[in-house]
Write an enzyme that holds these catalytic residues in place. Structure first.
Site, PDB file in Angstrom:
ATOM      1  N   SER A 184      18.713 -42.024 -76.453  1.00 28.71           N
ATOM      2  CA  SER A 184      17.391 -42.178 -77.075  1.00 28.71           C
ATOM      3  C   SER A 184      16.255 -41.865 -76.117  1.00 28.71           C
ATOM      4  O   SER A 184      15.317 -41.137 -76.471  1.00 28.71           O
ATOM      5  CB  SER A 184      17.229 -43.597 -77.630  1.00 28.71           C
ATOM      6  OG  SER A 184      17.308 -44.573 -76.601  1.00 28.71           O
ATOM      7  N   ASP A 185      16.307 -42.402 -74.883  1.00 33.53           N
ATOM      8  CA  ASP A 185      15.169 -42.169 -73.986  1.00 33.53           C
ATOM      9  C   ASP A 185      15.170 -40.757 -73.422  1.00 33.53           C
ATOM     10  O   ASP A 185      14.104 -40.173 -73.203  1.00 33.53           O
ATOM     11  CB  ASP A 185      15.095 -43.218 -72.870  1.00 33.53           C
ATOM     12  CG  ASP A 185      16.388 -43.401 -72.110  1.00 33.53           C
ATOM     13  OD1 ASP A 185      17.388 -42.749 -72.455  1.00 33.53           O
ATOM     14  OD2 ASP A 185      16.406 -44.212 -71.160  1.00 33.53           O
ATOM     15  N   CYS A 186      16.348 -40.176 -73.202  1.00 35.65           N
ATOM     16  CA  CYS A 186      16.404 -38.767 -72.791  1.00 35.65           C
ATOM     17  C   CYS A 186      15.794 -37.886 -73.880  1.00 35.65           C
ATOM     18  O   CYS A 186      15.059 -36.934 -73.590  1.00 35.65           O
ATOM     19  CB  CYS A 186      17.849 -38.343 -72.530  1.00 35.65           C
ATOM     20  SG  CYS A 186      18.654 -39.234 -71.193  1.00 35.65           S
ATOM     21  N   GLU A 228      11.880 -38.488 -73.932  1.00 38.56           N
ATOM     22  CA  GLU A 228      11.160 -37.859 -72.820  1.00 38.56           C
ATOM     23  C   GLU A 228      11.144 -36.338 -72.964  1.00 38.56           C
ATOM     24  O   GLU A 228      10.132 -35.690 -72.676  1.00 38.56           O
ATOM     25  CB  GLU A 228      11.782 -38.267 -71.483  1.00 38.56           C
ATOM     26  CG  GLU A 228      11.712 -39.761 -71.171  1.00 38.56           C
ATOM     27  CD  GLU A 228      10.289 -40.294 -71.070  1.00 38.56           C
ATOM     28  OE1 GLU A 228       9.356 -39.503 -70.841  1.00 38.56           O
ATOM     29  OE2 GLU A 228      10.104 -41.524 -71.228  1.00 38.56           O
TER      30      GLU A 228
END
EC number: 5.4.99.39
Length: 761
Positions: A483-485, A488
């Site tokens: 999710s965070d990859c 970003e």
């Protein structure tokens, strides 16, 4: 000389790629490579690391940097600047320092657009790979002489003064990693008393002084049983029947965290087979060397629950020990006898089907290095001459990394993760015209690295989640959405889409952005937080069944502050640029995510960071997410408390310095050294800037910026300091690119948001 190869690979029956190997990093040894000057620099770097190995444990990752800077004939032409005591930072001085950092960092970009970097640090990554190659008979082909030399260098460099090895390079000695490192040295040719500085003798003394390897944790018991220096009857059961349980059961694999699932999948196969490697003369010697009593006199049944106190972070609750005992005493004896062994054979068949599925969908990279070795060995056990094992062999180079401290095994590479932050840092510098080529190449890398398909076939039936539109931690071939990859990378694509095409290249198509948004939305939990890989929601009580002793919270997927904050920022920006797409869902998503961040704030105003050290890292993310959603110091108590925490923990030199001990202890721990950590200083600086600190009192910002400027090196680099990454609460991870990305980014935000308004007045 070692040379880093970028995006190279020949498609064939055993090696293939979904995007022509973009992001792939492999090392080759060229005995005639490099200039005399480059070789001298490398030897100097090795010697310096050795001399300072107890002071700075992470490598400065210098080998590929020397190579890249040499290939590009990089010379820092801008003289260094310093801010004297009592002197105010001028816009000019900040610009010079930032310009130098941007020049240097741009020169480190690879030809395919990403920034290479070491992503390692745990000391249990590499030895199982060496053991696997020894068992399968491929040790000398996979690890020729120069490889073995560098692996041994790494082991020697990270041996603690007491003779042991920690769970990670900065950790206290543990039985798990000391035993694995000792075995690794012996397999690679060192005698019982061999190794630099009597490494083997000192390690063996540590092992025997701490109860011998009967006290090794469960993962160690498994690997030693596989190798033949422990007995399977001394391990807790890992029945492969787990993989044929009905899906409605609460302990079904589909409800497990993906990494837990992927470790115990091949482990259960090897356990179910009771596989043991060849009993060679070396194995017989190890049986004598690793125990404080004769091997055939050990009561294996009594050591199943034994774990050295140095390794014990998560003590098993009584209910778990009762479960293992029930399986051990009642279930296993049945499943290994007719007619119940037919069920065992069926379970092994299903387990292997899952292993092959995961291997194929990651191009035989698998989800991570621990899983890689286990899956590879399982394939060899199934068929030593089969294509599955050969495909695994072809992807081993993707995991190996060489630095001045030797050869190590990476987690699986942080190419996409690092590049997403690198691009945002460079964009914040507002030097776009000057670094247009760098931005364009980075943009291309991100676009080419997006996952364009879901896992193959009936992926839900194989316990997988959607991945189309996501980004991985490393490269497209890896295939696992995060999710965070994703958030970003999505931010990068959105920011770059607002810039001239001739400067940064073609913007990503809206449809692909929509796919990314779909992945992010799918990973929000009922409490508003974002899981990392797959939707969370399994019962928390399942964590009582955590079979490891040195990790916490590994059984089920959880929500994370950083994933939540990154996703808020990405969707706020997306909503601004694409106001008509799923607006209602996105608004609800943001509201719930903000509530989650507010709910999980610590009493002292900080946020616990799950992937970085620790409360400083989490607070930077959380403040960024809250402010992006419209919260401010004036209208949000959470923001005010977060700001107060950061101001309260600023040190006398203007920086921040948090010990990695904060992560396992879950309490803020300050570094014991006087020097602050520059990466953490940049995190805190940006968190305060997000909150509008410049309008309230810019002095803390000036002090932090001064430290960053004065710490910059002659060539524009920043010094390597303490380790700053973490996973599963208790294990640290070295992100070698962080020392460049974050000080640069912090200075860029400072120059843009703190100094410019002052000059305009």
């Amino acid at each position: 000389m070692w040379k880093l190869k970028i995006a190279e690979g020949q498609n064939g029956p055993y090696l293939y790629s979904t995007n022509n190997y973009v992001g792939r990093q492999t090392w080759e040894f060229d005995p005639n490579g490099g200039t005399i000057e480059e070789r001298a620099k490398i030897e100097e770097a090795r010697q310096q690391f050795w001399n300072n190995r107890y002071k700075v444990k992470p490598s400065s990752d210098l080998l590929w940097r020397i190579q890249f800077l040499g290939e590009k004939n990089f010379k820092q032409k801008i003289p260094a600047v310093k801010v004297e005591e009592g002197e105010e930072i001028s816009h000019e001085v900040a610009t010079i320092a930032l310009h130098r950092a941007v020049n240097f960092f741009s020169a480190l970009q690879a030809t395919d657009g990403h920034w290479p970097a070491e992503n390692a640090g745990p000391l249990f990554f590499l030895p199982p790979l060496v053991m696997c190659m020894y068992i399968t008979g491929h040790l000398n082909t996979v690890f020729p002489a120069e490889h073995r030399k560098e692996i041994l260098r790494y082991i020697y460099c990270h041996q603690n003064e007491d003779g042991g090895w920690g769970l990670h390079i900065e950790g206290h000695s543990t039985m798990f990693c000391t035993a694995l490192s000792y075995i690794c040295m012996r397999i690679l040719g060192e005698g019982p008393d061999g190794g630099v500085n009597n490494a083997c003798a000192r390690a063996r003394k540590w092992i025997l002084d701490h109860g011998s390897v009967t006290a090794i944790p469960s993962w160690g018991k498994t690997w030693l049983s596989i190798l033949g220096v422990f007995e399977w009857i001394g391990t807790n059961p890992m029945p492969p029947e787990f993989w044929i349980l009905p899906s409605f059961l609460p302990v079904h694999p589909a409800k497990m965290w993906c990494y837990c699932r992927m470790v115990y999948m091949p482990m259960s196969y090897l356990y179910g087979k009771r596989f043991v490697g060849p009993i060679t003369p070396l194995i017989l010697q190890l049986r004598e060397e690793l125990y404080d009593r004769p091997y055939d006199e050990i009561n294996w049944k009594k050591v199943r629950h034994v774990c050295a106190k140095e390794d014990l972070y998560y003590p098993h609750p009584l209910v778990q020990d009762l479960m293992w005992d029930s399986l051990y005493i009642c279930t296993e004896p049945l499943l290994t006898r007719w007619p119940f062994n037919k069920l065992r054979n069926k379970a092994l068949e299903v387990t292997m089907k899952h292993i092959h599925y995961e291997d194929e969908n990651s191009r035989y990279i698998t989800i991570g290095c621990v899983e890689k070795v286990l899956c590879m060995l399982a394939c060899w056990v199934e068929d030593p001459n089969g294509d599955y094992f050969k495909k695994h062999l072809a992807r081993i180079p993707d995991y190996l990394w060489v630095a001045e401290d030797g050869m190590k095994m990476q987690s699986f590479g942080s190419q996409e993760w690092d590049t997403g932050f690198a691009i945002q840092a460079l964009l914040a510098s507002e030097m776009n015209d000057e670094i247009a080529d760098t931005l364009r190449k980075g943009h291309d890398f991100i676009k080419q690295s997006q996952v364009t398909n879901n896992p193959s076939g009936d992926f839900k039936g194989m316990y997988r989640h959607i991945s189309k539109g996501s980004w991985t931690f490393s490269d497209q071939d890896h295939g696992w959405q995060v999710s965070d990859c994703t958030a970003e990378a999505l931010k990068c694509c959105l920011l770059l889409s607002t810039m001239p095409r001739e400067l940064v290249g073609q913007a990503m198509e809206p449809g692909r952005l929509y796919d990314s948004v779909n992945v992010v939305l799918s990973l929000q939990s009922k409490n508003g937080g974002l899981a990392a890989w797959e939707p969370a929601g399994a019962s928390e009580y399942l964590e009582l069944l955590n079979p490891t002793e040195f990790f916490a919270d590994i059984v089920i997927e959880h929500e994370y502050v950083e994933c939540t904050a990154s996703s808020i920022q990405a969707l706020v920006l997306f909503k601004k640029l694409y106001p008509g797409h799923r607006t209602k869902e996105i608004n609800i998503f943001i509201d719930n995510a903000v509530k989650y961040l507010e709910d999980v704030q610590m009493p002292d105003g900080s946020w616990y960071g799950n992937w970085g050290v620790c409360f400083t890292y989490g607070s930077w993310f959380a403040l960024g997410g809250l402010v992006a959603a419209g919260k401010s110091y004036n209208n949000s108590a959470a923001v005010r408390k977060g700001v107060e925490f950061l101001l309260r923990t600023q040190r006398s030199d203007g920086g921040w310095g948090e010990s990695y001990r904060s992560c396992p202890d879950k309490v803020y721990r300050e570094l014991e050294t006087n020097d602050s950590n520059l990466v953490q200083t940049a995190w805190a600086l940006m968190g305060l800037i997000h909150s509008g600190q410049a309008d309230r009192d810019p002095k803390p910002l000036h002090r932090a910026a001064k430290l960053l400027i004065n710490s910059q090196m002659e060539d524009g680099d920043f010094p390597q300091q303490e380790i700053t990454g973490v996973f599963m609460k208790n294990c640290m991870l070295h992100y070698a690119a962080y020392r460049n990305i974050y000080p640069l980014w912090g200075l860029a935000e400072y120059r843009k948001n703190v100094l410019l308004p002052l000059e305009n007045n």
